[in-house]
Design a protein around this motif. Structure first.
Motif, PDB file in Angstrom:
ATOM      1  N   PHE A  54       0.817  -1.216   0.000  1.00 45.81           N
ATOM      2  CA  PHE A  54       0.000   0.000   0.000  1.00 45.81           C
ATOM      3  C   PHE A  54       0.855   1.272   0.000  1.00 45.81           C
ATOM      4  O   PHE A  54       0.476   2.278  -0.599  1.00 45.81           O
TER       5      PHE A  54
ATOM      6  N   LEU B  52       2.022   1.792  -3.512  1.00 45.15           N
ATOM      7  CA  LEU B  52       0.900   2.256  -4.333  1.00 45.15           C
ATOM      8  C   LEU B  52       0.642   3.749  -4.102  1.00 45.15           C
ATOM      9  O   LEU B  52       0.565   4.544  -5.040  1.00 45.15           O
ATOM     10  N   ALA B  53       0.541   4.139  -2.817  1.00 48.98           N
ATOM     11  CA  ALA B  53       0.277   5.548  -2.507  1.00 48.98           C
ATOM     12  C   ALA B  53       1.477   6.409  -2.894  1.00 48.98           C
ATOM     13  O   ALA B  53       1.320   7.523  -3.406  1.00 48.98           O
TER      14      ALA B  53
ATOM     15  N   ALA C 106       1.367   7.164  -6.521  1.00 49.34           N
ATOM     16  CA  ALA C 106       0.392   8.221  -6.831  1.00 49.34           C
ATOM     17  C   ALA C 106       0.963   9.589  -6.482  1.00 49.34           C
ATOM     18  O   ALA C 106       0.906  10.527  -7.282  1.00 49.34           O
ATOM     19  N   PHE C 107       1.539   9.709  -5.290  1.00 54.24           N
ATOM     20  CA  PHE C 107       2.037  11.013  -4.845  1.00 54.24           C
ATOM     21  C   PHE C 107       3.252  11.465  -5.650  1.00 54.24           C
ATOM     22  O   PHE C 107       3.432  12.655  -5.908  1.00 54.24           O
TER      23      PHE C 107
ATOM     24  N   LEU D  57       1.939  10.640 -10.279  1.00 52.47           N
ATOM     25  CA  LEU D  57       0.677  10.927 -10.955  1.00 52.47           C
ATOM     26  C   LEU D  57       0.248  12.356 -10.648  1.00 52.47           C
ATOM     27  O   LEU D  57       0.549  12.892  -9.585  1.00 52.47           O
TER      28      LEU D  57
ATOM     29  N   PHE E  14      -2.751  14.890  -9.928  1.00 51.43           N
ATOM     30  CA  PHE E  14      -4.170  14.991  -9.588  1.00 51.43           C
ATOM     31  C   PHE E  14      -4.382  16.170  -8.655  1.00 51.43           C
ATOM     32  O   PHE E  14      -3.449  16.648  -8.000  1.00 51.43           O
TER      33      PHE E  14
ATOM     34  N   LEU F 155      -2.765  16.773   0.107  1.00 51.14           N
ATOM     35  CA  LEU F 155      -3.005  15.446   0.669  1.00 51.14           C
ATOM     36  C   LEU F 155      -1.709  14.823   1.176  1.00 51.14           C
ATOM     37  O   LEU F 155      -1.694  14.124   2.197  1.00 51.14           O
TER      38      LEU F 155
ATOM     39  N   THR G 225      -3.095   2.484 -15.572  1.00 45.47           N
ATOM     40  CA  THR G 225      -2.290   3.010 -14.467  1.00 45.47           C
ATOM     41  C   THR G 225      -1.826   1.883 -13.549  1.00 45.47           C
ATOM     42  O   THR G 225      -0.674   1.850 -13.121  1.00 45.47           O
ATOM     43  N   PHE G 226      -2.740   0.964 -13.281  1.00 43.47           N
ATOM     44  CA  PHE G 226      -2.326  -0.141 -12.421  1.00 43.47           C
ATOM     45  C   PHE G 226      -1.295  -1.022 -13.117  1.00 43.47           C
ATOM     46  O   PHE G 226      -0.394  -1.549 -12.470  1.00 43.47           O
TER      47      PHE G 226
ATOM     48  N   ASP H  36      -9.457   6.247 -15.751  1.00 42.68           N
ATOM     49  CA  ASP H  36      -8.296   5.617 -15.127  1.00 42.68           C
ATOM     50  C   ASP H  36      -7.286   6.673 -14.683  1.00 42.68           C
ATOM     51  O   ASP H  36      -6.873   6.691 -13.521  1.00 42.68           O
TER      52      ASP H  36
ATOM     53  N   TYR I 229      -5.532   4.952  -5.169  1.00 44.16           N
ATOM     54  CA  TYR I 229      -4.272   4.414  -4.637  1.00 44.16           C
ATOM     55  C   TYR I 229      -3.925   4.986  -3.261  1.00 44.16           C
ATOM     56  O   TYR I 229      -3.247   4.342  -2.474  1.00 44.16           O
ATOM     57  N   ILE I 230      -4.358   6.221  -3.021  1.00 43.32           N
ATOM     58  CA  ILE I 230      -4.037   6.783  -1.705  1.00 43.32           C
ATOM     59  C   ILE I 230      -5.175   6.541  -0.714  1.00 43.32           C
ATOM     60  O   ILE I 230      -5.024   6.784   0.472  1.00 43.32           O
TER      61      ILE I 230
ATOM     62  N   PHE J 116      -5.701   6.728   3.800  1.00 44.79           N
ATOM     63  CA  PHE J 116      -6.574   7.677   4.497  1.00 44.79           C
ATOM     64  C   PHE J 116      -7.725   6.969   5.212  1.00 44.79           C
ATOM     65  O   PHE J 116      -8.127   7.382   6.294  1.00 44.79           O
TER      66      PHE J 116
END
Lengths: 299, 310
Positions: free
Chosen positions: A113, A116-117, A120-121, A124, A126, A132, A204-205, B17, B25-26, B30
């Protein structure tokens, strides 16, 4: 807030090898270690190792050795008798198994996890990404230990008291892990590689699975071993919530309690409980040292 | 036409996606933090305004500030607070001084550099339970090695658990032993960041090594020293496992006269021995506020020092 003071919380990102700065020049700073500084450091290290050595001595002697004056200072030949006695006295095998289950599950999950996070941070785009990330890092400041009463009420409502899941589930992902992986992946995975993956039609995955996860392997190993040590040493929450289904630290504290403590037995248990940590420390002590020092410079 | 629709659908999915998956993913982090980190802490505040009995689950009664009022008049709470501060001072001050000295020793060109650093860090990776058990044996009244060694300098056997001062000393020693090496590595990292030309200049001016340590090294480390002081404070305020395990009976009273019960241990006693969840939550929340105040002081101090150096 102990979390903050923990080595693992200080920000330990294995960095790619850096060229050594011009530390060794004509003037020679830092200075060469004198005999006196070697001597003092060896004394400090001896003090660090002594309690561990002492538990080896006691656990390899017969029970009367612990009351001897002057104390015994070299190991004897009764280690295996004492180990057998530990397993006869308490269900230490079950406790070790429980600890392996708890620490193993937490380790695998935290690595998965967090990566994965972290992906993203770090990679990616967003809305709200920065905010966040700051929130995620700030959560490590929360003194979890003071929330144990409602956490206990929650676990009782879920019917999890006495079950390993009460210890495993709250530990499945950590703020430190997310921070650590964000830092590492930001440097270790080139954006071009991800772009190329996208052009080839990868989801993405798919990018995570085929590009990021393999690239994260060195950091994942370090994070995994850190997490394992931390989960293995955890004491207070398992003590509160697991009751008779003890992990190794809880079993150890039970072994040590009582009006008269059998120290030969207890210190043998201590040795058994510490052995896995020592193995891990031998494997990654160097990275741990580097991590603490880098975190300090950044911090 | 079919192909076109198919392509459009693929493009839509792909947009979903790229837009949506980062949040997915995050999310686990949280969700877990919310459920097992933030919620319990906020809920502690709610529980603290109730008369809440663990054994009689589900039955609780709103009592407002009664738990806090009771706490402020509870001699056991103030005793625990005093013990906590005493153990904190006794463990932090020698610990940070020793760490400074060890860092100075490590800040030389040394053989077996990594092995020495790992040796210094070893206490920090062993568990609190293991460390406290071994030291409780070493601090034993009748057969402990500490009393045996003190016997040579003419100090009679000390019953370490029995007195306030001796139990605080022993517990502080255990805490300090576990954290000194860790702090030493943090100081070492900062020492290595000090520009060498400062020492070169001091050498040319004929300053001794001791003077250089006092006049260059320590002032340059000030932000780090403050940082470690406050971090140790925050950790020290929550100490609970060491005093629990230091009493061989492992009752959470911290000795027969509560001579070494800390606030966190008092909270544990009220919650899980007296089953008074509401009262224990009031103690927890109070301790939490104290910690927050220290964190703010930390922030202000470090910022001020950073400004001074500009």
């Amino acid at each position: 807030m102990t979390t903050l003071a923990d080595p693992i919380q200080t920000g330990t990102t294995p960095s790619p090898p850096q060229r050594r700065s011009h530390r060794r020049r004509s003037f020679g700073y830092p200075r060469r270690g004198s005999v006196w500084s070697y001597g003092a450091l060896l004394a400090v290290v001896a003090g660090s190792v002594f309690p561990l050595y002492w538990s080896v001595v006691v656990s390899s002697q017969t029970s009367d050795a612990v009351t001897k004056v002057p104390p015994a200072l070299v190991p004897g030949g009764h280690l295996f008798d004492n180990i057998a006695r530990v397993f006869d006295t308490t269900d230490f095998g079950r406790a070790l198994l429980n600890s392996f289950i708890v620490s193993g599950s937490i380790t695998v999950s935290v690595v998965f996890f967090s990566t994965l996070a972290g992906f993203a941070f770090a990679k990616l785009r967003f809305r709200g990404r920065k905010a966040l990330l700051v929130v995620a890092i700030a959560t490590s400041m929360v003194p979890h230990q003071l929330g144990i009463i409602p956490l206990y009420i929650l676990m009782a409502d879920l019917g999890w008291t006495g079950h390993l899941s009460a210890v495993i589930v709250p530990g499945l992902v950590t703020a430190f892990g997310v921070f650590f992986m964000t830092q590492y992946l930001g440097r270790a995975v080139p954006d071009e590689l991800l772009e190329a993956g996208r052009v080839d039609g990868s989801s993405t995955f798919g990018l995570y699975w085929h590009i990021v996860l393999p690239a994260a392997r060195p950091a994942a190993a370090v994070l995994g071993l850190f997490t394992f040590m931390q989960a293995w040493n955890d004491f207070f929450w398992p003590l509160v919530v697991l009751q008779n289904n003890a992990t190794v630290q809880v079993a150890l504290s039970a072994l040590a309690s009582g009006y008269t403590t059998d120290y030969t037995l207890t210190l043998t248990g201590t040795l058994l409980a510490t052995l896995p940590i020592l193995v891990v420390f031998m494997l990654l002590g160097r990275q741990l040292v580097d991590g603490i020092m880098q975190g300090a410079v950044k911090g | 036409m079919a192909t076109y629709l198919h392509q459009a659908r693929r493009a839509g999915l792909s947009r979903l996606d790229t837009k949506g998956s980062p949040y997915l993913y995050i999310l686990p982090f949280f969700l877990l933090f919310g459920a097992f980190g933030l919620f319990p802490l906020l809920y502690t505040a709610y529980v603290s305004f109730n008369d809440w009995d663990l054994l009689d689950s589900g039955s609780h009664r709103w009592v407002g500030l009664a738990n806090y009022r009771e706490m402020l008049q509870d001699a056991y709470f103030w005793n625990a607070l005093g013990n906590t501060l005493s153990i904190w001072v006794l463990s932090t001050v020698p610990q940070l001084l020793a760490a400074l000295w060890i860092a100075h020793l490590l800040n030389h060109r040394l053989r077996a550099r990594t092995a020495l650093r790992m040796g210094v860090l070893l206490p920090n990776v062993t568990s609190i339970v293991a460390v406290t058990i071994v030291f409780t044996q070493l601090f034993g009244r009748d057969f402990g090695m500490v009393n045996w060694a003190l016997g040579f300098v003419g100090i009679g056997p000390i019953d370490w658990q029995a007195n306030t001062w001796s139990s605080h000393l022993a517990i502080s020693f255990i805490v300090a032993w576990r954290w000194t090496g860790y702090n030493a590595l943090i100081y070492l990292a900062s020492m290595q960041a000090i520009p060498h030309h400062l020492y070169e200049a001091a050498d040319l001016d004929g300053a001794s090594q001791g003077q250089q340590f006092r006049r260059i090294t320590v002032p340059m480390l000030r932000p780090t020293i403050i940082f470690t002081t406050v971090i140790s404070t925050i950790g020290g305020l929550q100490i609970m496992a060491e005093p629990l395990l230091f009493a061989s009976s492992q009752t959470p009273t911290g000795g027969s006269d509560r001579q070494f019960q800390t606030v966190a241990l008092f909270m544990y006693e009220q919650g899980f021995r007296e089953f008074r969840f509401g009262y224990a939550s009031a103690v927890a929340w109070t301790l939490c506020l104290v910690i927050a105040i220290f964190a703010i002081i930390n922030f202000l101090l470090t910022r001020r020092i950073a400004k001074d150096e500009d």
